[in-house]
Design a protein around this motif. Structure first.
Motif, PDB file in Angstrom:
ATOM      1  N   TYR A   1      37.872 -22.317 -51.204  1.00 30.94           N
ATOM      2  CA  TYR A   1      36.656 -22.773 -51.027  1.00 30.94           C
ATOM      3  C   TYR A   1      36.267 -24.192 -51.402  1.00 30.94           C
ATOM      4  CZ  TYR A   1      35.533 -17.888 -50.041  1.00 30.94           C
ATOM      5  OH  TYR A   1      35.787 -16.597 -49.325  1.00 30.94           O
ATOM      6  N   ILE A   2      36.865 -24.624 -52.422  1.00 34.27           N
ATOM      7  CA  ILE A   2      36.772 -25.881 -53.169  1.00 34.27           C
ATOM      8  C   ILE A   2      37.343 -26.974 -52.166  1.00 34.27           C
ATOM      9  CG2 ILE A   2      38.683 -26.130 -54.809  1.00 34.27           C
ATOM     10  CD1 ILE A   2      35.093 -27.315 -55.670  1.00 34.27           C
ATOM     11  N   GLU A   3      38.522 -26.635 -51.550  1.00 34.33           N
ATOM     12  CA  GLU A   3      38.967 -27.677 -50.792  1.00 34.33           C
ATOM     13  C   GLU A   3      38.230 -27.792 -49.387  1.00 34.33           C
ATOM     14  OE1 GLU A   3      42.969 -28.357 -48.167  1.00 34.33           O
ATOM     15  OE2 GLU A   3      43.353 -27.951 -50.187  1.00 34.33           O
ATOM     16  N   HIS A   4      37.712 -26.681 -48.878  1.00 36.40           N
ATOM     17  CA  HIS A   4      36.753 -26.679 -47.853  1.00 36.40           C
ATOM     18  C   HIS A   4      35.607 -27.773 -48.195  1.00 36.40           C
ATOM     19  CE1 HIS A   4      35.048 -25.782 -44.018  1.00 36.40           C
ATOM     20  NE2 HIS A   4      33.876 -25.410 -44.611  1.00 36.40           N
ATOM     21  N   PHE A   5      34.867 -27.560 -49.246  1.00 32.19           N
ATOM     22  CA  PHE A   5      33.856 -28.388 -49.769  1.00 32.19           C
ATOM     23  C   PHE A   5      34.411 -29.839 -49.766  1.00 32.19           C
ATOM     24  CE2 PHE A   5      32.076 -30.716 -53.524  1.00 32.19           C
ATOM     25  CZ  PHE A   5      30.741 -30.702 -52.878  1.00 32.19           C
ATOM     26  N   PHE A   6      35.547 -30.105 -50.215  1.00 33.22           N
ATOM     27  CA  PHE A   6      35.947 -31.416 -50.615  1.00 33.22           C
ATOM     28  C   PHE A   6      36.313 -32.044 -48.882  1.00 33.22           C
ATOM     29  CE2 PHE A   6      37.098 -30.509 -55.003  1.00 33.22           C
ATOM     30  CZ  PHE A   6      36.341 -31.689 -55.412  1.00 33.22           C
ATOM     31  N   ARG A   7      36.697 -31.543 -48.070  1.00 35.52           N
ATOM     32  CA  ARG A   7      36.637 -31.812 -46.538  1.00 35.52           C
ATOM     33  C   ARG A   7      35.589 -32.227 -46.184  1.00 35.52           C
ATOM     34  NH1 ARG A   7      41.802 -29.033 -43.673  1.00 35.52           N
ATOM     35  NH2 ARG A   7      43.146 -28.759 -45.363  1.00 35.52           N
ATOM     36  N   VAL A   8      34.618 -31.312 -46.257  1.00 35.56           N
ATOM     37  CA  VAL A   8      33.158 -31.611 -45.744  1.00 35.56           C
ATOM     38  C   VAL A   8      32.618 -32.787 -46.434  1.00 35.56           C
ATOM     39  CG1 VAL A   8      30.591 -31.038 -45.888  1.00 35.56           C
ATOM     40  CG2 VAL A   8      32.668 -29.195 -45.176  1.00 35.56           C
ATOM     41  N   VAL A   9      32.751 -33.087 -47.675  1.00 37.35           N
ATOM     42  CA  VAL A   9      32.275 -34.276 -48.129  1.00 37.35           C
ATOM     43  C   VAL A   9      32.734 -35.533 -48.036  1.00 37.35           C
ATOM     44  CG1 VAL A   9      31.936 -35.285 -50.634  1.00 37.35           C
ATOM     45  CG2 VAL A   9      31.454 -33.106 -50.344  1.00 37.35           C
ATOM     46  N   THR A  10      34.190 -35.368 -47.886  1.00 34.08           N
ATOM     47  CA  THR A  10      35.159 -36.399 -47.743  1.00 34.08           C
ATOM     48  C   THR A  10      34.835 -37.002 -46.015  1.00 34.08           C
ATOM     49  OG1 THR A  10      36.882 -35.682 -48.651  1.00 34.08           O
ATOM     50  CG2 THR A  10      37.673 -37.304 -46.949  1.00 34.08           C
ATOM     51  N   SER A  11      34.627 -35.823 -44.975  1.00 35.09           N
ATOM     52  CA  SER A  11      34.156 -36.147 -43.611  1.00 35.09           C
ATOM     53  C   SER A  11      33.032 -36.949 -43.582  1.00 35.09           C
ATOM     54  CB  SER A  11      34.069 -35.010 -42.776  1.00 35.09           C
ATOM     55  OG  SER A  11      33.797 -34.979 -41.436  1.00 35.09           O
ATOM     56  N   ILE A  12      32.054 -36.594 -44.438  1.00 33.68           N
ATOM     57  CA  ILE A  12      30.466 -37.278 -44.598  1.00 33.68           C
ATOM     58  C   ILE A  12      30.901 -38.800 -44.862  1.00 33.68           C
ATOM     59  CG2 ILE A  12      28.215 -37.126 -45.447  1.00 33.68           C
ATOM     60  CD1 ILE A  12      28.340 -34.040 -45.118  1.00 33.68           C
ATOM     61  N   ARG A  13      31.544 -38.810 -45.914  1.00 29.69           N
ATOM     62  CA  ARG A  13      31.680 -40.056 -46.802  1.00 29.69           C
ATOM     63  C   ARG A  13      32.358 -40.920 -45.786  1.00 29.69           C
ATOM     64  NH1 ARG A  13      29.751 -44.189 -49.212  1.00 29.69           N
ATOM     65  NH2 ARG A  13      31.369 -45.180 -50.645  1.00 29.69           N
ATOM     66  N   ILE A  14      33.712 -40.499 -45.065  1.00 29.02           N
ATOM     67  CA  ILE A  14      34.310 -41.453 -44.134  1.00 29.02           C
ATOM     68  C   ILE A  14      33.554 -41.938 -43.008  1.00 29.02           C
ATOM     69  CG2 ILE A  14      36.256 -41.475 -42.700  1.00 29.02           C
ATOM     70  CD1 ILE A  14      37.632 -39.631 -44.651  1.00 29.02           C
ATOM     71  N   PHE A  15      32.800 -40.869 -42.474  1.00 30.72           N
ATOM     72  CA  PHE A  15      31.674 -41.370 -41.354  1.00 30.72           C
ATOM     73  C   PHE A  15      30.619 -42.484 -41.822  1.00 30.72           C
ATOM     74  CE2 PHE A  15      28.248 -40.719 -38.452  1.00 30.72           C
ATOM     75  CZ  PHE A  15      28.887 -40.931 -37.417  1.00 30.72           C
ATOM     76  N   SER A  74      45.436 -43.093 -41.474  1.00 29.93           N
ATOM     77  CA  SER A  74      45.917 -42.936 -43.072  1.00 29.93           C
ATOM     78  C   SER A  74      45.761 -41.442 -43.341  1.00 29.93           C
ATOM     79  CB  SER A  74      44.788 -43.483 -43.929  1.00 29.93           C
ATOM     80  OG  SER A  74      44.621 -44.974 -43.483  1.00 29.93           O
ATOM     81  N   ALA A  75      46.641 -41.223 -44.270  1.00 32.15           N
ATOM     82  CA  ALA A  75      47.140 -39.874 -44.869  1.00 32.15           C
ATOM     83  C   ALA A  75      45.764 -39.247 -45.513  1.00 32.15           C
ATOM     84  CB  ALA A  75      48.242 -39.818 -45.778  1.00 32.15           C
ATOM     85  N   THR A  76      45.675 -38.203 -45.474  1.00 33.88           N
ATOM     86  CA  THR A  76      44.525 -37.309 -46.469  1.00 33.88           C
ATOM     87  C   THR A  76      45.534 -36.464 -47.514  1.00 33.88           C
ATOM     88  OG1 THR A  76      44.384 -35.263 -45.292  1.00 33.88           O
ATOM     89  CG2 THR A  76      43.003 -37.440 -44.856  1.00 33.88           C
ATOM     90  N   PRO A  77      44.953 -35.886 -48.553  1.00 34.18           N
ATOM     91  CA  PRO A  77      45.625 -35.152 -49.536  1.00 34.18           C
ATOM     92  C   PRO A  77      45.551 -33.720 -49.193  1.00 34.18           C
ATOM     93  CG  PRO A  77      43.736 -35.786 -50.247  1.00 34.18           C
ATOM     94  CD  PRO A  77      43.662 -36.601 -49.167  1.00 34.18           C
ATOM     95  N   PHE A  78      44.726 -33.440 -48.324  1.00 39.04           N
ATOM     96  CA  PHE A  78      44.522 -31.935 -47.798  1.00 39.04           C
ATOM     97  C   PHE A  78      45.942 -31.559 -47.334  1.00 39.04           C
ATOM     98  CE2 PHE A  78      40.527 -33.941 -46.784  1.00 39.04           C
ATOM     99  CZ  PHE A  78      39.968 -33.571 -47.844  1.00 39.04           C
ATOM    100  N   THR A  79      46.137 -30.126 -48.011  1.00 41.65           N
ATOM    101  CA  THR A  79      47.458 -29.527 -47.601  1.00 41.65           C
ATOM    102  C   THR A  79      47.274 -27.885 -47.567  1.00 41.65           C
ATOM    103  OG1 THR A  79      49.691 -29.284 -48.017  1.00 41.65           O
ATOM    104  CG2 THR A  79      48.197 -29.527 -50.060  1.00 41.65           C
ATOM    105  N   ASN A  80      48.011 -27.139 -47.084  1.00 43.55           N
ATOM    106  CA  ASN A  80      48.068 -25.794 -47.185  1.00 43.55           C
ATOM    107  C   ASN A  80      49.716 -25.330 -47.344  1.00 43.55           C
ATOM    108  OD1 ASN A  80      48.896 -24.808 -44.700  1.00 43.55           O
ATOM    109  ND2 ASN A  80      47.131 -25.541 -43.811  1.00 43.55           N
ATOM    110  N   PRO A  81      49.964 -24.076 -47.577  1.00 44.10           N
ATOM    111  CA  PRO A  81      51.337 -23.622 -47.746  1.00 44.10           C
ATOM    112  C   PRO A  81      52.081 -23.747 -46.704  1.00 44.10           C
ATOM    113  CG  PRO A  81      49.988 -22.169 -48.931  1.00 44.10           C
ATOM    114  CD  PRO A  81      49.190 -23.189 -47.962  1.00 44.10           C
ATOM    115  N   THR A  82      51.662 -23.757 -45.370  1.00 39.65           N
ATOM    116  CA  THR A  82      52.536 -23.568 -44.172  1.00 39.65           C
ATOM    117  C   THR A  82      52.584 -24.938 -43.570  1.00 39.65           C
ATOM    118  OG1 THR A  82      50.455 -23.503 -42.737  1.00 39.65           O
ATOM    119  CG2 THR A  82      51.629 -21.192 -43.474  1.00 39.65           C
ATOM    120  N   GLN A  83      51.995 -26.036 -44.041  1.00 40.22           N
ATOM    121  CA  GLN A  83      52.365 -27.304 -43.526  1.00 40.22           C
ATOM    122  C   GLN A  83      53.512 -27.909 -43.907  1.00 40.22           C
ATOM    123  OE1 GLN A  83      48.009 -28.741 -45.034  1.00 40.22           O
ATOM    124  NE2 GLN A  83      48.860 -30.323 -43.617  1.00 40.22           N
TER     125      GLN A  83
END
Length: 164
Positions: A1-15, A74-83
């Motif tokens: 859940y925390i990574e999802h939160f960071f993705r949301v925050v990152t999306s808003i900040r980048i925008f 640019s790269a992002t640090p977001f990842t999951n085990p299947t990537q």
């Protein structure tokens, strides 16, 4: 859940900084950036696995930001085990490829209006905010105007690279 939160925050900040977070795979070949995008199962991770020798920025989330001579990925640090393990860095955006699995490799030109609509569907968080619709559409139009865009019909082998 925390990574999802960071993705949301990152999306808003980048925008807020003039860029976009994009659901797609990013690969750098010959110092040029390629975005491969599509819905889950379209082949983003497969394309990355078939791109030995090139830099995989990420096969899930990328940053698009405006630059002096066009857009950068640019790269992002977001990842999951299947990537595929994400790399780092950035490159000038050269092409956006909307993935379509097919019986042979080929590129298909698409109208700008379809390309904008397709790109919009791969922008998480911001695309769900009515307050940002106008700005988001304008950014997508600018990206499409400045970038080569195609549908990439492909098989799961390295042969698609000769079309790019």
């Amino acid at each position: 859940y925390i990574e999802h939160f960071f993705r949301v925050v990152t999306s808003i900040r980048i925008f807020s900084l003039g860029g976009l977070l994009v659901h797609g795979a990013g690969i750098v070949k010959d110092q040029l950036g390629y975005i491969f995008t599509g819905y889950s199962g379209a082949g983003k991770t497969t394309v990355c696995r078939l791109s030995d020798g090139y830099t995989v920025l990420n096969d899930d989330m990328l940053i698009l930001s405006p630059g002096e001579s066009g857009w950068q990925i640019s790269a992002t640090p977001f990842t999951n085990p299947t990537q595929v393990v994400p790399g780092s860095g950035s490159a000038p955006l050269h092409k956006i490829l909307f993935l379509r699995q097919d019986i042979n490799h080929h590129l298909e030109d698409i109208p700008n209006s379809k390309a904008v609509a397709e790109l919009l569907t791969h922008i998480p968080v911001i695309s769900h905010s009515p307050l940002h619709t106008s700005s988001l559409v304008d950014r997508c139009k600018d990206i499409i105007h400045k970038t080569k865009v195609h549908e990439l019909h492909f098989l799961p082998d390295r042969g698609f690279w000769k079309f790019l």
